[in-house]
Design a protein around this motif. Structure first.
Motif, PDB file in Angstrom:
ATOM      1  N   VAL A 138      -8.674   7.903  -2.437  1.00 47.49           N
ATOM      2  CA  VAL A 138      -7.449   8.198  -1.417  1.00 47.49           C
ATOM      3  C   VAL A 138      -6.910   9.302  -2.012  1.00 47.49           C
ATOM      4  O   VAL A 138      -6.443  10.364  -1.288  1.00 47.49           O
ATOM      5  CB  VAL A 138      -6.578   7.083  -1.048  1.00 47.49           C
ATOM      6  N   LEU A 139      -6.406   9.330  -3.005  1.00 47.49           N
ATOM      7  CA  LEU A 139      -5.477  10.440  -4.035  1.00 47.49           C
ATOM      8  C   LEU A 139      -6.497  11.607  -3.896  1.00 47.49           C
ATOM      9  O   LEU A 139      -5.870  12.773  -3.872  1.00 47.49           O
ATOM     10  CB  LEU A 139      -5.121  10.033  -5.289  1.00 47.49           C
ATOM     11  N   GLN A 140      -7.728  11.564  -4.289  1.00 45.54           N
ATOM     12  CA  GLN A 140      -8.757  12.536  -4.432  1.00 45.54           C
ATOM     13  C   GLN A 140      -8.925  13.325  -2.850  1.00 45.54           C
ATOM     14  O   GLN A 140      -8.807  14.624  -2.748  1.00 45.54           O
ATOM     15  CB  GLN A 140     -10.068  12.164  -4.713  1.00 45.54           C
ATOM     16  N   THR A 141      -8.904  12.412  -1.878  1.00 46.78           N
ATOM     17  CA  THR A 141      -8.987  12.873  -0.575  1.00 46.78           C
ATOM     18  C   THR A 141      -7.727  13.790  -0.177  1.00 46.78           C
ATOM     19  O   THR A 141      -7.725  14.967   0.555  1.00 46.78           O
ATOM     20  CB  THR A 141      -9.231  11.770   0.379  1.00 46.78           C
ATOM     21  N   ILE A 142      -6.384  13.362  -0.350  1.00 44.31           N
ATOM     22  CA  ILE A 142      -5.135  14.072  -0.118  1.00 44.31           C
ATOM     23  C   ILE A 142      -5.204  15.385  -1.141  1.00 44.31           C
ATOM     24  O   ILE A 142      -4.729  16.352  -0.550  1.00 44.31           O
ATOM     25  CB  ILE A 142      -3.975  13.106  -0.646  1.00 44.31           C
ATOM     26  N   ALA A 143      -5.623  15.273  -2.363  1.00 42.45           N
ATOM     27  CA  ALA A 143      -5.447  16.357  -3.260  1.00 42.45           C
ATOM     28  C   ALA A 143      -6.593  17.351  -2.630  1.00 42.45           C
ATOM     29  O   ALA A 143      -6.042  18.670  -2.520  1.00 42.45           O
ATOM     30  CB  ALA A 143      -6.087  16.074  -4.725  1.00 42.45           C
ATOM     31  N   THR A 144      -7.678  17.097  -2.300  1.00 43.69           N
ATOM     32  CA  THR A 144      -8.612  18.098  -1.444  1.00 43.69           C
ATOM     33  C   THR A 144      -7.798  18.784  -0.139  1.00 43.69           C
ATOM     34  O   THR A 144      -8.020  19.859   0.106  1.00 43.69           O
ATOM     35  CB  THR A 144      -9.846  17.160  -1.333  1.00 43.69           C
ATOM     36  N   ALA A 145      -7.404  17.977   0.530  1.00 40.82           N
ATOM     37  CA  ALA A 145      -6.678  18.346   1.730  1.00 40.82           C
ATOM     38  C   ALA A 145      -5.519  19.544   1.384  1.00 40.82           C
ATOM     39  O   ALA A 145      -5.167  20.260   2.017  1.00 40.82           O
ATOM     40  CB  ALA A 145      -6.273  17.198   2.676  1.00 40.82           C
ATOM     41  N   LEU A 146      -4.919  19.367   0.512  1.00 38.69           N
ATOM     42  CA  LEU A 146      -3.714  19.755  -0.028  1.00 38.69           C
ATOM     43  C   LEU A 146      -4.036  21.398  -0.553  1.00 38.69           C
ATOM     44  O   LEU A 146      -3.723  22.293  -0.243  1.00 38.69           O
ATOM     45  CB  LEU A 146      -2.833  19.325  -1.122  1.00 38.69           C
TER      46      LEU A 146
ATOM     47  N   GLY B 210      -7.659  -0.739  -2.367  1.00 38.61           N
ATOM     48  CA  GLY B 210      -8.980  -0.919  -2.989  1.00 38.61           C
ATOM     49  C   GLY B 210      -9.547   0.206  -3.742  1.00 38.61           C
ATOM     50  O   GLY B 210     -10.501   0.282  -4.408  1.00 38.61           O
ATOM     51  N   ASN B 211      -9.093   1.279  -3.275  1.00 41.10           N
ATOM     52  CA  ASN B 211      -9.623   2.603  -3.824  1.00 41.10           C
ATOM     53  C   ASN B 211      -8.639   3.842  -3.690  1.00 41.10           C
ATOM     54  O   ASN B 211      -8.596   4.889  -3.423  1.00 41.10           O
ATOM     55  CB  ASN B 211     -10.913   3.111  -2.841  1.00 41.10           C
ATOM     56  N   LEU B 212      -7.643   3.459  -4.341  1.00 34.75           N
ATOM     57  CA  LEU B 212      -6.572   4.486  -4.548  1.00 34.75           C
ATOM     58  C   LEU B 212      -6.910   5.748  -5.205  1.00 34.75           C
ATOM     59  O   LEU B 212      -6.708   6.731  -4.570  1.00 34.75           O
ATOM     60  CB  LEU B 212      -5.417   3.875  -5.449  1.00 34.75           C
TER      61      LEU B 212
ATOM     62  N   ALA C 197       0.923  -1.166  -0.001  1.00 33.18           N
ATOM     63  CA  ALA C 197       0.030   0.122  -0.118  1.00 33.18           C
ATOM     64  C   ALA C 197       0.911   1.235  -0.208  1.00 33.18           C
ATOM     65  O   ALA C 197       0.574   2.254  -0.811  1.00 33.18           O
ATOM     66  CB  ALA C 197      -0.964  -0.115   1.253  1.00 33.18           C
ATOM     67  N   GLU C 198       2.007   1.019   0.842  1.00 36.54           N
ATOM     68  CA  GLU C 198       2.832   2.593   0.841  1.00 36.54           C
ATOM     69  C   GLU C 198       3.601   2.600  -0.589  1.00 36.54           C
ATOM     70  O   GLU C 198       3.630   3.805  -0.990  1.00 36.54           O
ATOM     71  CB  GLU C 198       3.894   2.112   2.021  1.00 36.54           C
ATOM     72  N   ALA C 199       3.923   1.508  -1.377  1.00 38.70           N
ATOM     73  CA  ALA C 199       4.584   1.721  -2.430  1.00 38.70           C
ATOM     74  C   ALA C 199       3.653   2.204  -3.411  1.00 38.70           C
ATOM     75  O   ALA C 199       4.001   2.822  -4.331  1.00 38.70           O
ATOM     76  CB  ALA C 199       4.932   0.199  -2.757  1.00 38.70           C
ATOM     77  N   ALA C 200       2.305   1.800  -3.379  1.00 37.74           N
ATOM     78  CA  ALA C 200       1.214   2.099  -4.354  1.00 37.74           C
ATOM     79  C   ALA C 200       0.945   3.618  -4.158  1.00 37.74           C
ATOM     80  O   ALA C 200       0.896   4.340  -5.353  1.00 37.74           O
ATOM     81  CB  ALA C 200      -0.090   1.345  -4.212  1.00 37.74           C
ATOM     82  N   ILE C 201       0.970   4.247  -3.018  1.00 39.01           N
ATOM     83  CA  ILE C 201       0.390   5.583  -2.862  1.00 39.01           C
ATOM     84  C   ILE C 201       2.043   6.420  -3.128  1.00 39.01           C
ATOM     85  O   ILE C 201       1.794   7.335  -3.867  1.00 39.01           O
ATOM     86  CB  ILE C 201      -0.091   5.814  -1.522  1.00 39.01           C
TER      87      ILE C 201
ATOM     88  N   TRP D  68      -6.169   3.051   5.561  1.00 35.30           N
ATOM     89  CA  TRP D  68      -6.051   1.738   5.948  1.00 35.30           C
ATOM     90  C   TRP D  68      -5.233   1.191   4.541  1.00 35.30           C
ATOM     91  O   TRP D  68      -5.555   1.667   3.415  1.00 35.30           O
ATOM     92  CB  TRP D  68      -7.219   0.967   6.227  1.00 35.30           C
ATOM     93  N   ASN D  69      -4.465   0.258   4.952  1.00 31.87           N
ATOM     94  CA  ASN D  69      -3.813  -0.426   3.701  1.00 31.87           C
ATOM     95  C   ASN D  69      -5.078  -0.843   2.720  1.00 31.87           C
ATOM     96  O   ASN D  69      -4.669  -0.544   1.493  1.00 31.87           O
ATOM     97  CB  ASN D  69      -3.148  -1.674   4.010  1.00 31.87           C
ATOM     98  N   ASN D  70      -6.099  -1.487   3.127  1.00 31.66           N
ATOM     99  CA  ASN D  70      -6.963  -2.126   2.261  1.00 31.66           C
ATOM    100  C   ASN D  70      -7.526  -1.001   1.318  1.00 31.66           C
ATOM    101  O   ASN D  70      -8.017  -0.975   0.272  1.00 31.66           O
ATOM    102  CB  ASN D  70      -8.085  -2.843   2.676  1.00 31.66           C
TER     103      ASN D  70
END
Length: 127
Positions: free
Chosen positions: A110-118, A105-107, A28-32, A99-101
């Motif tokens: 997750v990336l959209q949540t991070i982009a919004t926070a940024l 399962g929903n990369l 999961a860390e490698a994927a993100i 969470w790793n899953n």
């Protein structure tokens, strides 16, 4: 004359720990990390396994003081993580935990949540 470069002093123990963690990334860390590295997420710079205070965080965008943590099941109901997040927030960092899953399962989500926070965060005044 070229300007002087000021580097923060290193802590050898923390640096060695961070290097070890970088070499032992979870799937999961490698994927993100693939999507955060090299300013791939909307041009924001992230670093991984960065020592901050007493802690080593998974990923941090220093400019926006945003920390991203990717956790496995061992972190469920972790009082250590609660204390850690409290300390980081007291030092003006925002912490997002996934969470790793969720990452695997929903990369895209997750990336959209991070982009919004940024996008919502003001730049750090010292940068």
């Amino acid at each position: 004359m070229i300007g002087t470069i000021h580097m923060r002093p290193g802590n050898e123990v923390k640096t060695k720990r961070a290097r070890r963690l970088r070499g032992n990334s979870t799937d999961a860390e490698a994927a993100i990390w693939y999507h955060l590295r090299g300013r791939r997420l909307h041009g924001y710079k992230f670093v991984r396994q960065e020592p901050i205070g007493l802690y080593t965080v998974d990923f941090v965008c220093r400019d926006r003081r945003l920390i991203v943590e990717v956790d496995g099941g061992q972190h469920a109901d972790s009082q250590t993580d609660v204390a850690r997040d409290t300390w980081l927030r007291a030092h003006n960092y925002r912490v997002l935990r996934f969470w790793n899953n969720d990452v695997l399962g929903n990369l895209d989500g997750v990336l959209q949540t991070i982009a919004t926070a940024l996008a919502e965060a003001p730049p750090h005044p010292e940068r």
